[in-house]
Enzyme design. Structure first.
Site, PDB file in Angstrom:
ATOM      1  N   ARG A 114      34.752  89.549  16.276  1.00  0.00           N
ATOM      2  CA  ARG A 114      34.020  88.927  17.387  1.00  0.00           C
ATOM      3  C   ARG A 114      34.965  88.100  18.260  1.00  0.00           C
ATOM      4  O   ARG A 114      34.832  88.067  19.481  1.00  0.00           O
ATOM      5  CB  ARG A 114      32.891  88.045  16.846  1.00  0.00           C
ATOM      6  CG  ARG A 114      31.727  88.875  16.305  1.00  0.00           C
ATOM      7  CD  ARG A 114      30.812  88.053  15.437  1.00  0.00           C
ATOM      8  NE  ARG A 114      30.057  87.063  16.160  1.00  0.00           N
ATOM      9  CZ  ARG A 114      29.535  85.978  15.599  1.00  0.00           C
ATOM     10  NH1 ARG A 114      29.689  85.749  14.303  1.00  0.00           N
ATOM     11  NH2 ARG A 114      28.848  85.130  16.305  1.00  0.00           N
ATOM     12  N   LYS A 171      28.020  76.891  21.569  1.00  0.00           N
ATOM     13  CA  LYS A 171      27.144  77.106  22.732  1.00  0.00           C
ATOM     14  C   LYS A 171      25.679  76.804  22.387  1.00  0.00           C
ATOM     15  O   LYS A 171      25.004  76.090  23.115  1.00  0.00           O
ATOM     16  CB  LYS A 171      27.236  78.573  23.216  1.00  0.00           C
ATOM     17  CG  LYS A 171      28.630  78.984  23.641  1.00  0.00           C
ATOM     18  CD  LYS A 171      28.652  80.391  24.203  1.00  0.00           C
ATOM     19  CE  LYS A 171      28.322  81.489  23.201  1.00  0.00           C
ATOM     20  NZ  LYS A 171      29.322  81.668  22.140  1.00  0.00           N
ATOM     21  N   ARG A 182      28.951  78.380   8.766  1.00  0.00           N
ATOM     22  CA  ARG A 182      27.632  78.190   9.399  1.00  0.00           C
ATOM     23  C   ARG A 182      26.519  78.761   8.515  1.00  0.00           C
ATOM     24  O   ARG A 182      26.646  79.821   7.933  1.00  0.00           O
ATOM     25  CB  ARG A 182      27.622  78.904  10.756  1.00  0.00           C
ATOM     26  CG  ARG A 182      26.275  78.906  11.433  1.00  0.00           C
ATOM     27  CD  ARG A 182      26.385  79.161  12.912  1.00  0.00           C
ATOM     28  NE  ARG A 182      26.792  80.510  13.247  1.00  0.00           N
ATOM     29  CZ  ARG A 182      26.961  80.934  14.501  1.00  0.00           C
ATOM     30  NH1 ARG A 182      26.792  80.096  15.510  1.00  0.00           N
ATOM     31  NH2 ARG A 182      27.324  82.169  14.739  1.00  0.00           N
ATOM     32  N   ARG A 215      28.385  88.392  29.175  1.00  0.00           N
ATOM     33  CA  ARG A 215      29.601  88.603  28.386  1.00  0.00           C
ATOM     34  C   ARG A 215      30.504  89.643  29.020  1.00  0.00           C
ATOM     35  O   ARG A 215      31.614  89.847  28.555  1.00  0.00           O
ATOM     36  CB  ARG A 215      29.215  89.045  26.987  1.00  0.00           C
ATOM     37  CG  ARG A 215      28.969  87.854  26.015  1.00  0.00           C
ATOM     38  CD  ARG A 215      28.929  88.395  24.671  1.00  0.00           C
ATOM     39  NE  ARG A 215      29.016  87.694  23.463  1.00  0.00           N
ATOM     40  CZ  ARG A 215      28.079  86.989  22.848  1.00  0.00           C
ATOM     41  NH1 ARG A 215      26.966  86.699  23.425  1.00  0.00           N
ATOM     42  NH2 ARG A 215      28.270  86.541  21.630  1.00  0.00           N
TER      43      ARG A 215
HETATM   44  P1  AMP Z   1      25.695  85.368  19.668  1.00  0.00           P
HETATM   45  O1  AMP Z   1      24.546  84.800  18.907  1.00  0.00           O
HETATM   46  O2  AMP Z   1      25.695  84.984  21.137  1.00  0.00           O
HETATM   47  O3  AMP Z   1      27.031  85.120  19.013  1.00  0.00           O
HETATM   48  O4  AMP Z   1      25.492  86.967  19.662  1.00  0.00           O
HETATM   49  C1  AMP Z   1      25.474  87.692  18.460  1.00  0.00           C
HETATM   50  C2  AMP Z   1      25.731  89.158  18.764  1.00  0.00           C
HETATM   51  O5  AMP Z   1      24.698  89.654  19.639  1.00  0.00           O
HETATM   52  C3  AMP Z   1      27.034  89.457  19.496  1.00  0.00           C
HETATM   53  O6  AMP Z   1      28.136  89.583  18.597  1.00  0.00           O
HETATM   54  C4  AMP Z   1      26.695  90.777  20.179  1.00  0.00           C
HETATM   55  O7  AMP Z   1      26.703  91.853  19.237  1.00  0.00           O
HETATM   56  C5  AMP Z   1      25.249  90.562  20.583  1.00  0.00           C
HETATM   57  N1  AMP Z   1      25.127  89.949  21.943  1.00  0.00           N
HETATM   58  C6  AMP Z   1      24.585  88.726  22.234  1.00  0.00           C
HETATM   59  N2  AMP Z   1      24.614  88.502  23.562  1.00  0.00           N
HETATM   60  C7  AMP Z   1      25.202  89.590  24.115  1.00  0.00           C
HETATM   61  C8  AMP Z   1      25.543  89.943  25.448  1.00  0.00           C
HETATM   62  N3  AMP Z   1      25.296  89.126  26.496  1.00  0.00           N
HETATM   63  N4  AMP Z   1      26.155  91.149  25.649  1.00  0.00           N
HETATM   64  C9  AMP Z   1      26.397  91.986  24.622  1.00  0.00           C
HETATM   65  N5  AMP Z   1      26.118  91.706  23.351  1.00  0.00           N
HETATM   66  C10 AMP Z   1      25.520  90.522  23.074  1.00  0.00           C
END
Ligand code: AMP
Length: 220
Positions: A172, A14, A128, A89
Protein backbone atom coordinates in the site's frame (compact mmCIF):
# COMPACT_ATOMS: atom_id res chain seq x y z
CA UNK A 1 -20.65 22.44 -2.79
CA UNK A 2 -17.07 22.93 -1.64
CA UNK A 3 -14.44 20.47 -0.54
CA UNK A 4 -11.22 19.92 1.29
CA UNK A 5 -9.05 16.84 0.87
CA UNK A 6 -6.89 14.99 3.36
CA UNK A 7 -4.11 13.48 1.30
CA UNK A 8 -1.61 11.16 2.92
CA UNK A 9 -0.12 7.70 2.95
CA UNK A 10 -1.97 4.83 4.60
CA UNK A 11 -1.30 5.32 8.32
CA UNK A 12 -0.84 9.10 8.04
CA UNK A 13 -3.90 9.49 10.26
CA UNK A 14 -6.41 10.74 7.69
CA UNK A 15 -9.39 8.97 9.27
CA UNK A 16 -8.52 9.95 12.86
CA UNK A 17 -7.83 13.56 11.94
CA UNK A 18 -11.02 13.69 9.87
CA UNK A 19 -13.04 12.60 12.91
CA UNK A 20 -11.56 15.47 14.94
CA UNK A 21 -12.27 18.02 12.21
CA UNK A 22 -15.81 16.67 11.82
CA UNK A 23 -16.45 17.11 15.54
CA UNK A 24 -15.26 20.73 15.45
CA UNK A 25 -16.79 21.93 12.17
CA UNK A 26 -19.66 21.43 9.72
CA UNK A 27 -17.62 19.47 7.19
CA UNK A 28 -19.21 16.22 6.01
CA UNK A 29 -16.67 13.39 6.18
CA UNK A 30 -16.50 11.10 3.14
CA UNK A 31 -14.04 8.19 3.26
CA UNK A 32 -13.98 5.97 0.18
CA UNK A 33 -12.15 3.27 2.21
CA UNK A 34 -15.01 3.22 4.77
CA UNK A 35 -17.62 3.19 1.99
CA UNK A 36 -15.90 0.25 0.30
CA UNK A 37 -15.51 -1.70 3.56
CA UNK A 38 -19.22 -1.18 4.28
CA UNK A 39 -20.08 -2.42 0.76
CA UNK A 40 -17.89 -5.52 1.24
CA UNK A 41 -19.49 -6.23 4.62
CA UNK A 42 -23.00 -5.86 3.22
CA UNK A 43 -22.13 -8.09 0.22
CA UNK A 44 -23.15 -5.34 -2.25
CA UNK A 45 -22.01 -5.75 -5.90
CA UNK A 46 -19.48 -2.88 -5.67
CA UNK A 47 -18.05 -4.54 -2.56
CA UNK A 48 -17.60 -7.81 -4.42
CA UNK A 49 -15.87 -5.94 -7.23
CA UNK A 50 -13.57 -4.07 -4.82
CA UNK A 51 -12.68 -6.82 -2.34
CA UNK A 52 -9.83 -8.53 -4.20
CA UNK A 53 -8.07 -5.22 -4.92
CA UNK A 54 -8.40 -4.11 -1.31
CA UNK A 55 -7.01 -7.33 0.09
CA UNK A 56 -3.87 -7.00 -2.05
CA UNK A 57 -3.48 -3.33 -1.17
CA UNK A 58 -4.10 -2.32 -4.81
CA UNK A 59 -6.28 0.58 -5.86
CA UNK A 60 -9.87 -0.21 -6.74
CA UNK A 61 -10.52 0.78 -10.40
CA UNK A 62 -11.42 4.42 -11.01
CA UNK A 63 -14.82 3.62 -12.54
CA UNK A 64 -15.96 1.91 -9.30
CA UNK A 65 -14.73 4.78 -7.13
CA UNK A 66 -16.16 7.46 -9.38
CA UNK A 67 -19.56 5.74 -9.28
CA UNK A 68 -19.74 5.49 -5.47
CA UNK A 69 -18.52 9.05 -4.91
CA UNK A 70 -20.87 10.55 -7.51
CA UNK A 71 -23.81 8.72 -5.93
CA UNK A 72 -22.77 9.90 -2.48
CA UNK A 73 -22.50 13.54 -3.58
CA UNK A 74 -25.82 13.41 -5.38
CA UNK A 75 -27.53 12.26 -2.17
CA UNK A 76 -26.07 15.19 -0.20
CA UNK A 77 -27.07 18.84 0.03
CA UNK A 78 -25.74 21.01 -2.76
CA UNK A 79 -24.40 23.61 -0.29
CA UNK A 80 -22.55 21.03 1.84
CA UNK A 81 -18.83 21.27 2.62
CA UNK A 82 -17.16 17.92 2.10
CA UNK A 83 -13.98 16.57 3.64
CA UNK A 84 -12.58 13.70 1.58
CA UNK A 85 -10.28 11.16 3.14
CA UNK A 86 -8.58 8.58 0.91
CA UNK A 87 -10.04 10.22 -2.19
CA UNK A 88 -8.96 11.19 -4.79
CA UNK A 89 -6.09 8.74 -5.20
CA UNK A 90 -5.51 9.19 -8.94
CA UNK A 91 -5.61 12.20 -11.24
CA UNK A 92 -8.63 10.68 -13.03
CA UNK A 93 -10.50 10.77 -9.72
CA UNK A 94 -9.32 14.35 -9.13
CA UNK A 95 -10.66 15.46 -12.54
CA UNK A 96 -13.98 13.80 -11.81
CA UNK A 97 -14.21 15.51 -8.43
CA UNK A 98 -13.53 18.89 -10.04
CA UNK A 99 -16.30 18.26 -12.58
CA UNK A 100 -18.90 17.26 -9.98
CA UNK A 101 -18.05 20.19 -7.71
CA UNK A 102 -18.07 22.61 -10.64
CA UNK A 103 -21.51 21.43 -11.72
CA UNK A 104 -22.68 22.56 -8.25
CA UNK A 105 -20.78 25.85 -8.44
CA UNK A 106 -18.05 24.66 -6.07
CA UNK A 107 -14.42 23.60 -6.05
CA UNK A 108 -11.64 21.98 -4.04
CA UNK A 109 -10.54 24.73 -1.68
CA UNK A 110 -7.69 23.18 0.31
CA UNK A 111 -5.69 19.97 0.08
CA UNK A 112 -3.84 19.01 3.25
CA UNK A 113 -0.90 16.72 2.56
CA UNK A 114 -0.22 14.82 5.79
CA UNK A 115 3.48 14.15 5.92
CA UNK A 116 4.62 11.28 8.18
CA UNK A 117 7.98 9.40 8.18
CA UNK A 118 7.78 5.88 6.74
CA UNK A 119 8.81 4.08 9.98
CA UNK A 120 5.93 5.74 11.82
CA UNK A 121 3.48 4.75 9.04
CA UNK A 122 4.47 1.08 9.21
CA UNK A 123 4.23 1.05 13.00
CA UNK A 124 0.83 2.80 13.02
CA UNK A 125 -0.66 0.44 10.44
CA UNK A 126 0.65 -2.85 11.76
CA UNK A 127 -0.45 -1.95 15.32
CA UNK A 128 -3.87 -0.61 14.30
CA UNK A 129 -6.96 -2.39 15.60
CA UNK A 130 -10.54 -1.50 14.67
CA UNK A 131 -13.85 -2.22 16.42
CA UNK A 132 -15.99 -4.61 14.40
CA UNK A 133 -19.20 -2.96 15.63
CA UNK A 134 -18.62 0.79 15.70
CA UNK A 135 -15.41 1.29 13.67
CA UNK A 136 -13.50 3.04 16.53
CA UNK A 137 -9.75 2.91 15.88
CA UNK A 138 -7.07 1.84 18.42
CA UNK A 139 -3.36 1.05 18.37
CA UNK A 140 -1.89 -1.80 20.40
CA UNK A 141 0.68 0.53 22.03
CA UNK A 142 -0.16 4.16 21.19
CA UNK A 143 -3.95 4.08 21.72
CA UNK A 144 -4.68 0.83 23.60
CA UNK A 145 -8.21 -0.10 24.61
CA UNK A 146 -8.79 -0.46 28.37
CA UNK A 147 -9.38 -4.22 27.99
CA UNK A 148 -7.24 -5.87 25.31
CA UNK A 149 -9.29 -6.77 22.22
CA UNK A 150 -12.47 -5.03 23.45
CA UNK A 151 -13.79 -1.62 22.31
CA UNK A 152 -13.97 1.00 25.11
CA UNK A 153 -17.03 2.61 23.51
CA UNK A 154 -19.35 -0.27 22.62
CA UNK A 155 -17.57 -3.40 23.98
CA UNK A 156 -17.40 -4.80 20.44
CA UNK A 157 -14.47 -7.05 19.43
CA UNK A 158 -11.35 -5.40 17.97
CA UNK A 159 -9.78 -6.84 14.83
CA UNK A 160 -6.86 -6.19 12.51
CA UNK A 161 -7.92 -5.03 9.03
CA UNK A 162 -6.93 -7.70 6.52
CA UNK A 163 -4.94 -5.06 4.61
CA UNK A 164 -2.98 -3.97 7.72
CA UNK A 165 -0.73 -7.05 7.70
CA UNK A 166 2.93 -6.26 7.08
CA UNK A 167 3.12 -7.54 3.50
CA UNK A 168 0.02 -5.63 2.37
CA UNK A 169 1.09 -2.50 4.25
CA UNK A 170 4.38 -2.38 2.31
CA UNK A 171 2.49 -2.73 -0.98
CA UNK A 172 0.00 0.00 0.00
CA UNK A 173 2.87 2.37 0.76
CA UNK A 174 4.43 1.62 -2.66
CA UNK A 175 1.10 2.17 -4.42
CA UNK A 176 0.71 5.46 -2.56
CA UNK A 177 4.18 6.64 -3.56
CA UNK A 178 3.57 5.80 -7.23
CA UNK A 179 0.15 7.44 -7.47
CA UNK A 180 0.52 10.48 -5.30
CA UNK A 181 3.21 12.56 -6.93
CA UNK A 182 0.95 13.42 -9.86
CA UNK A 183 -1.85 14.41 -7.47
CA UNK A 184 0.55 16.58 -5.48
CA UNK A 185 1.65 18.30 -8.70
CA UNK A 186 -1.97 18.75 -9.76
CA UNK A 187 -3.03 20.49 -6.54
CA UNK A 188 0.22 22.41 -6.24
CA UNK A 189 -0.48 23.97 -9.66
CA UNK A 190 -3.93 24.96 -8.43
CA UNK A 191 -2.29 26.53 -5.35
CA UNK A 192 -4.47 24.40 -3.10
CA UNK A 193 -1.78 22.19 -1.52
CA UNK A 194 -0.82 22.71 2.13
CA UNK A 195 1.87 20.47 3.65
CA UNK A 196 1.31 19.43 7.25
CA UNK A 197 3.80 17.68 9.51
CA UNK A 198 1.49 14.91 10.78
CA UNK A 199 4.03 12.85 12.70
CA UNK A 200 2.98 14.63 15.93
CA UNK A 201 0.07 14.04 18.31
CA UNK A 202 -3.30 13.87 16.56
CA UNK A 203 -4.70 16.77 18.63
CA UNK A 204 -1.86 19.03 17.43
CA UNK A 205 -2.42 18.13 13.77
CA UNK A 206 -6.20 18.48 14.08
CA UNK A 207 -5.93 21.92 15.69
CA UNK A 208 -3.43 23.08 13.07
CA UNK A 209 -5.75 22.10 10.21
CA UNK A 210 -8.89 23.47 11.88
CA UNK A 211 -7.15 26.85 12.34
CA UNK A 212 -6.52 27.00 8.57
CA UNK A 213 -9.98 26.01 7.35
CA UNK A 214 -12.04 28.47 5.35
CA UNK A 215 -15.24 27.29 7.02
CA UNK A 216 -14.76 28.27 10.66
CA UNK A 217 -15.00 25.85 13.56
CA UNK A 218 -18.39 25.61 15.30
CA UNK A 219 -18.55 27.60 18.51
CA UNK A 220 -18.38 25.20 21.48
P1 AMP B 1 -8.18 3.32 3.05
O1 AMP B 1 -9.12 2.96 4.14
O2 AMP B 1 -8.38 4.73 2.52
O3 AMP B 1 -6.73 3.04 3.38
O4 AMP B 1 -8.54 2.37 1.80
C1 AMP B 1 -8.43 0.97 1.91
C2 AMP B 1 -8.38 0.37 0.51
O5 AMP B 1 -9.59 0.71 -0.20
C3 AMP B 1 -7.25 0.88 -0.38
O6 AMP B 1 -6.04 0.17 -0.17
C4 AMP B 1 -7.83 0.64 -1.77
O7 AMP B 1 -7.78 -0.75 -2.10
C5 AMP B 1 -9.29 0.98 -1.57
N1 AMP B 1 -9.57 2.43 -1.82
C6 AMP B 1 -10.03 3.34 -0.91
N2 AMP B 1 -10.19 4.55 -1.49
C7 AMP B 1 -9.82 4.40 -2.78
C8 AMP B 1 -9.74 5.29 -3.88
N3 AMP B 1 -10.06 6.60 -3.78
N4 AMP B 1 -9.29 4.79 -5.08
C9 AMP B 1 -8.97 3.49 -5.21
N5 AMP B 1 -9.01 2.61 -4.21
C10 AMP B 1 -9.43 3.04 -3.00
Amino acid sequence: MKAIILLGAPGAGKGTIAEGIKAATDYVHVSTGDMLRAAVKAGRPVGLEAKAFMEKGELVPDNVIIKIVTERLEEGKSDAHYMFDGFPRTTEQAYMLDDVLKSHGGRVEQVFLLDVPREILVDRLSGRRVCKNCGAVYHIRNIPSKVAGVCDLCKGPLYQRSDDTEETVLNRLEVFKKQTQSLINYYEKKKALIRIDAGKKKETTQAEIVSMLKVPARSP
